[in-house]
Design a protein around this motif. Structure first.
Motif, short mmCIF file in Angstrom:
data_model
loop_
_atom_site.label_atom_id
_atom_site.label_comp_id
_atom_site.label_asym_id
_atom_site.label_seq_id
_atom_site.Cartn_x
_atom_site.Cartn_y
_atom_site.Cartn_z
N ARG A 200 0.83 -1.22 0.00
CA ARG A 200 0.00 0.00 0.00
C ARG A 200 0.86 1.26 0.00
O ARG A 200 0.50 2.26 -0.60
N ALA A 201 2.00 1.20 0.68
CA ALA A 201 2.83 2.39 0.82
C ALA A 201 3.55 2.76 -0.48
O ALA A 201 3.71 3.94 -0.80
N PHE A 202 3.98 1.75 -1.25
CA PHE A 202 4.82 2.03 -2.41
C PHE A 202 4.15 1.71 -3.75
O PHE A 202 4.54 2.28 -4.77
N GLY A 203 3.17 0.84 -3.77
CA GLY A 203 2.56 0.46 -5.03
C GLY A 203 1.57 1.49 -5.55
O GLY A 203 0.79 2.05 -4.79
N THR A 204 1.63 1.74 -6.85
CA THR A 204 0.58 2.56 -7.48
C THR A 204 -0.63 1.68 -7.77
O THR A 204 -1.78 2.14 -7.74
N ASP A 205 -0.36 0.41 -8.07
CA ASP A 205 -1.40 -0.55 -8.43
C ASP A 205 -1.12 -1.88 -7.74
O ASP A 205 -0.01 -2.13 -7.27
N ALA A 206 -2.14 -2.72 -7.70
CA ALA A 206 -1.98 -4.03 -7.06
C ALA A 206 -2.79 -5.08 -7.81
O ALA A 206 -3.85 -4.80 -8.37
N LEU A 207 -2.24 -6.29 -7.79
CA LEU A 207 -2.91 -7.47 -8.32
C LEU A 207 -3.05 -8.44 -7.16
O LEU A 207 -2.05 -8.90 -6.60
N ARG A 214 -6.71 -14.33 -10.57
CA ARG A 214 -6.83 -12.90 -10.27
C ARG A 214 -8.13 -12.65 -9.54
O ARG A 214 -9.20 -12.96 -10.03
N ILE A 215 -8.01 -12.05 -8.35
CA ILE A 215 -9.18 -11.70 -7.56
C ILE A 215 -9.56 -10.24 -7.78
O ILE A 215 -10.73 -9.90 -7.92
N ALA A 216 -8.55 -9.38 -7.82
CA ALA A 216 -8.80 -7.95 -8.04
C ALA A 216 -7.56 -7.32 -8.65
O ALA A 216 -6.43 -7.75 -8.40
N LEU A 217 -7.78 -6.29 -9.46
CA LEU A 217 -6.70 -5.57 -10.12
C LEU A 217 -7.09 -4.12 -10.26
O LEU A 217 -8.21 -3.80 -10.67
N GLY A 218 -6.18 -3.21 -9.88
CA GLY A 218 -6.47 -1.79 -10.00
C GLY A 218 -5.56 -0.98 -9.09
O GLY A 218 -4.46 -1.43 -8.74
#
Length: 251
Positions: A200-207, A214-218
């Motif tokens: 959460r601190a460094f990612g702009t996006d997450a998978l 894949r459960i969620a992407l964005g």
């Protein structure tokens, strides 16, 4: 056009499916965090992207099938940092970093020296350049191999648990270094991580993955929502995180 794109990527060993029809893309400026519980298929997916595991589906770099790219071209475009490094040789830090220029063999030595020097400086290893890698701490060794990858001057960094087994100070250093590297236009990062706070601190996006899917992407903060995480981890993740944080709040 995305920098990296996977389409229906699947990895199977015998009758067991490890990665199941995974599709996602990464564009310039993005830092995609691949997260999920143990056994979700995160590292296997990354291994397939780096051509380290057999797969079906497709992996494209700037529209080109990665399978069909020559190894030197692939190394110039994509840098890979694993979580574990075995060193049974007494190379110096600088010698290890110089290996990152192997894909550019036969080109300008001046250009090679410039990239090696920049990588050593960026990772803070310039003062240890003549030191044997056998004498380095875990954090110093990881920074050395990060410098090797950065010396490749790739457009895309693929990182498998880059701070695994490292002390907090080294975790902070490695993620800060990668964040600084990403600020240059034309670059992107994909990281497999277990630490949701770092994601959460460094990612702009997450998978978010589970059981190879894949459960969620964005956007990272939307994907790593309490509803998504509680479903995958089978617990109130946010409450657990808050309880840990509360230990540091003075009464």
């Amino acid at each position: 056009m995305p920098m990296l794109e996977t389409n229906r990527l699947s990895v199977r060993y015998g009758t067991k499916t490890i990665v199941d029809s995974l599709s996602f893309s990464v564009s310039e400026g993005q830092w995609l965090m691949i997260v999920g519980p143990n056994g979700a298929g995160k590292s296997t997916a990354l291994s397939a992207i780096t051509q380290g595991a057999p797969y079906t589906g497709s992996v494209l770099f700037e529209g080109q099938d990665v399978k069909k790219m020559k190894s030197a071209r692939r190394a110039q475009a994509i840098g890979v940092l694993s979580q574990n490094h075995f060193v049974g040789y007494g190379f110096t830090v600088e010698e290890v970093v110089r290996l990152g220029r192997f894909a550019y063999s036969g080109r300008s030595q001046t250009e090679d020296a410039k990239h090696v020097e920049h990588a050593l400086t960026l990772t803070g290893m310039q003062d240890k350049r003549q030191q044997s890698v056998l004498t380095l701490s875990g954090g110093e060794l990881q920074r050395t191999f990060l410098a090797q990858v950065l010396a490749q001057d790739p457009k895309l960094l693929l990182l498998d648990e880059p701070t695994n087994h490292l002390d907090l100070i080294y975790q902070k250093q490695i993620f800060a270094l990668i964040g600084k590297w990403l600020q240059t236009p034309g670059r992107a990062v994909v990281s497999v991580v277990h630490d949701l706070s770092l994601a959460r601190a460094f990612g702009t996006d997450a998978l978010l993955m589970d059981h190879g899917r894949r459960i969620a992407l964005g956007q990272a903060k939307e994907v790593l929502s309490p509803a998504n995480l509680d479903q995958i981890y089978g617990m109130d993740v946010a409450a657990w995180m808050r309880s840990l944080y509360s230990q540091w709040i003075a009464p």
